[in-house]
Design a protein around this motif. Structure first.
Motif, PDB file in Angstrom:
ATOM      1  N   THR A  89      15.164  -6.881   8.409  1.00 40.16           N
ATOM      2  CA  THR A  89      13.857  -6.548   8.979  1.00 40.16           C
ATOM      3  C   THR A  89      13.225  -5.395   8.222  1.00 40.16           C
ATOM      4  N   LEU A  90      11.902  -5.313   8.338  1.00 44.12           N
ATOM      5  CA  LEU A  90      11.130  -4.277   7.667  1.00 44.12           C
ATOM      6  C   LEU A  90       9.909  -3.970   8.515  1.00 44.12           C
ATOM      7  N   HIS A  91       9.539  -2.709   8.582  1.00 51.47           N
ATOM      8  CA  HIS A  91       8.371  -2.304   9.358  1.00 51.47           C
ATOM      9  C   HIS A  91       7.189  -2.117   8.414  1.00 51.47           C
ATOM     10  N   GLY A  92       6.147  -2.925   8.613  1.00 44.42           N
ATOM     11  CA  GLY A  92       4.989  -2.795   7.744  1.00 44.42           C
ATOM     12  C   GLY A  92       3.932  -3.831   8.087  1.00 44.42           C
ATOM     13  N   ASP A  93       2.877  -3.845   7.291  1.00 46.51           N
ATOM     14  CA  ASP A  93       1.783  -4.800   7.438  1.00 46.51           C
ATOM     15  C   ASP A  93       2.153  -6.037   6.624  1.00 46.51           C
ATOM     16  N   SER A  94       2.510  -7.119   7.299  1.00 48.34           N
ATOM     17  CA  SER A  94       3.002  -8.307   6.610  1.00 48.34           C
ATOM     18  C   SER A  94       1.938  -8.925   5.708  1.00 48.34           C
ATOM     19  N   VAL A  95       0.682  -8.875   6.120  1.00 46.03           N
ATOM     20  CA  VAL A  95      -0.389  -9.491   5.326  1.00 46.03           C
ATOM     21  C   VAL A  95      -0.615  -8.716   4.031  1.00 46.03           C
ATOM     22  N   GLN A  96      -0.724  -7.395   4.143  1.00 50.58           N
ATOM     23  CA  GLN A  96      -0.992  -6.594   2.957  1.00 50.58           C
ATOM     24  C   GLN A  96       0.203  -6.583   2.005  1.00 50.58           C
TER      25      GLN A  96
END
Length: 443
Positions: free
Chosen positions: A327-334
Motif C-alpha cells: 500500500t501507498l498513501h498518495g493521489d492515485s491519479v496524479q
C-alpha cells in the motif's frame, strides 16, 4: 523546536539563578552585618559591671533584663576566674571548629550556630578586674531552614523558567504549525486572532505572516486564472485554424500543398498538447493533492497493462517485477500520470522489439519504483537538468520525439508533492533508469 525550547529554558533558568544567588548573597551580607555594635555592647558591659561592683548581683540581674529586652537577646557575664555573675552559658555552647562535622548532633549544630552568632566583649572593672560579656541573639524557632529556602527557591526557579520559556515558545510553535500547513499547500492557513491582537514582536510577526499569506494566495489565484484564460483564448483560434485546414484539404490541393497542410496540422496538435501540459504544470503548483490509500501492485499493474497495449505495435515488452510494497498513501491519479509519463518515454526511446522493466520494492519504509529502458541514455552532466521545464537533453533522445521537456518536470512536481524523490541514472549495460522514491504508510 524542542532544542530551541530547551535553550530558552536554560537561559531563563540560569539568569534567574544568578539573580537569586546575588540576592541571597546580599541578604547574607546584611544579616552578617546586622549585629549589635561593639561600642554599644562595650558601654552596656561597663554599665553592668559598674552596677555589679556597686550594688551587687540583684541590681545586675535587674539591669541585665532591661538590656536583654532592649537588644532582644541574652547577656552572660563572667568574672576573670570563670564564675558567671548572671547565669552560665549552655554546656554545649562551643565554637564550630571544635566539633566533628561527621558526628555532630542537632543540638551541637544549634550550639555551634549560636557560637557563630554570639558576640564577645572584654570589660575592665575597678582595680583592673577583667570581665567577659557574651551576647547571644534571641533564638527564632519559627525561622525556615536555609536548605529549605534554597530548595523552595530552586523549585520556584524551575517552575517560573518553564512558564516563561513556554510563554515565549508557545506562539512560535503555533506559527511553525501554520507555516508548515501553508507550505504544504493550504492557502487558507492563517494565524488566529489571539496572536494577531498581541501588541509585541510576536503579534507583529503574526500580522505580517497573515498579510504575506494573503498576498501569496492572491498571486497564485491570479496566476492560475490567467493561465486558464490564456489557454482558452489560445485554443479558440487553434480550433478555427484546424477547421480552415480541413476545408483547405477538401479543396484537393496540389500534393506539395497537402504536405504543408499536414505539417501545419501536426504543429497545431503539438501546440495544443503543449498548452495542456503547461496548464497541468500550473495546477500542480497551485492545487493540493487528493490523497488516499493505493493498492500499489494492482495500481502499477493497470499502468503497465495500458502502456503495453499502446506499445504492442512496436513489439516492445514491459516486464513488471516485485510484489512490495503493498500500500501507498498518495493521489492515485496524479501518481499514475507521473509513472505513465516516464514509462511511455522509456518505451519510445527503447526502440522496436526491446524490453522495458518496471521494478517495485521497499527500502527503509519507502516505496521504490524503477523504470529501466534500453535507449541511448543521457549525458551524465544532464541527468539533473532533464527534470527542468522545457529542457531537451540531447538530439539522441529527443530529435524525433516531438516532446517539449515538460513531462519529467510534471512527474517531479507530483513526486515532490508526495514528499518523495525522483532520480535518473545511466545503466551500465545501456539505457536510462528513472526511480520514484515515495514514503509508505503501511504494508
Amino acid at each position: 523546536m524542542k532544542n530551541t525550547f530547551l535553550r530558552v529554558f536554560l537561559v531563563v533558568l540560569f539568569s534567574n539563578m544568578i539573580v537569586v544567588a546575588i540576592g541571597l548573597g546580599v541578604v547574607d551580607f546584611v544579616e552578617d552585618r546586622d549585629q549589635v555594635s561593639a561600642d554599644v555592647l562595650g558601654d552596656i558591659g561597663v554599665s553592668l559591671v559598674s552596677t555589679y561592683e556597686k550594688s551587687g548581683t540583684s541590681a545586675l540581674q535587674e539591669q541585665a533584663r532591661q538590656y536583654e529586652q532592649q537588644l532582644q537577646g541574652s547577656i552572660f557575664i563572667y568574672q576573670e576566674n570563670g564564675r558567671p555573675l548572671l547565669r552560665p552559658l549552655p554546656r554545649n555552647f562551643r565554637e564550630q571548629s571544635s566539633i566533628d562535622s561527621d558526628t555532630e548532633s542537632k543540638e551541637d549544630q544549634k550550639a555551634s550556630a549560636d557560637a557563630r552568632r554570639s558576640q564577645f566583649i572584654q570589660v575592665i572593672g575597678a582595680s583592673n578586674v577583667q570581665y567577659l560579656l557574651v551576647f547571644r541573639p534571641q533564638d527564632n524557632n519559627d525561622a525556615i531552614s536555609p536548605w529549605a529556602i534554597a530548595l523552595l527557591s530552586l523549585l520556584g526557579l524551575f517552575v517560573s523558567s518553564g512558564i516563561l520559556a513556554y510563554w515565549l515558545m508557545g506562539p512560535l510553535l503555533k506559527l511553525q504549525r501554520i507555516t508548515r500547513s501553508f507550505g504544504q499547500g493550504d492557502m487558507t492557513a492563517r494565524v488566529d486572532d489571539r496572536l494577531v491582537k498581541r501588541n509585541d514582536a510576536i503579534g507583529n510577526l503574526a500580522r505580517e505572516f497573515n498579510e504575506m499569506a494573503g498576498r501569496i494566495e492572491t498571486l497564485l489565484s491570479s496566476k492560475e486564472r490567467l493561465l486558464r484564460d490564456v489557454s482558452h483564448e489560445l485554443r479558440t483560434p487553434l480550433a478555427r485554424i484546424e477547421v480552415a485546414l480541413t476545408i483547405a484539404e477538401d479543396k484537393h490541393g496540389m500534393p506539395t500543398q497537402q504536405s504543408y497542410l499536414d505539417r501545419i496540422r501536426n504543429e497545431l496538435h503539438e501546440l495544443d498538447e503543449l498548452i495542456g501540459q503547461v496548464l497541468t504544470l500550473s495546477r500542480l503548483e497551485a492545487a493540493s493533492m487528493q490523497k488516499g490509500e493505493i493498492d500499489v501492485q494492482v495500481w502499477l499493474g493497470d499502468i503497465v497493462a495500458d502502456v503495453q497495449f499502446e506499445s504492442q505495435l512496436r513489439g516492445i515488452t514491459i516486464e513488471k517485477t516485485g510484489d512490495l510494497p503493498k500500500t501507498l498513501h498518495g493521489d492515485s491519479v496524479q501518481l499514475r500520470h507521473a509513472v505513465e509519463n516516464v514509462l511511455r518515454n522509456a518505451c519510445f526511446y527503447s526502440g522496436e522489439g526491446c524490453k522495458v522493466e518496471v521494478c517495485s520494492k521497499e527500502v527503509d519504509k519507502r516505496a521504490v519504483i524503477s523504470i529501466k529502458d534500453n535507449g541511448p541514455g543521457v549525458a551524465d552532466e544532464m541527468l539533473e537538468k532533464i527534470f527542468h521545464a522545457f529542457f531537451r537533453s540531447s538530439s539522441a533522445r529527443e530529435s524525433n520525439s516531438g516532446g517539449f521537456g515538460v513531462g519529467l518536470t510534471i512527474a517531479k512536481r507530483i513526486v515532490q508533492a508526495h514528499n518523495g524523490e525522483i532520480q535518473a541514472f545511466n545503466r551500465p549495460e545501456g539505457g536510462l533508469e528513472v526511480s520514484f522514491c515515495l514514503p509508505l504508510t503501511g504494508k
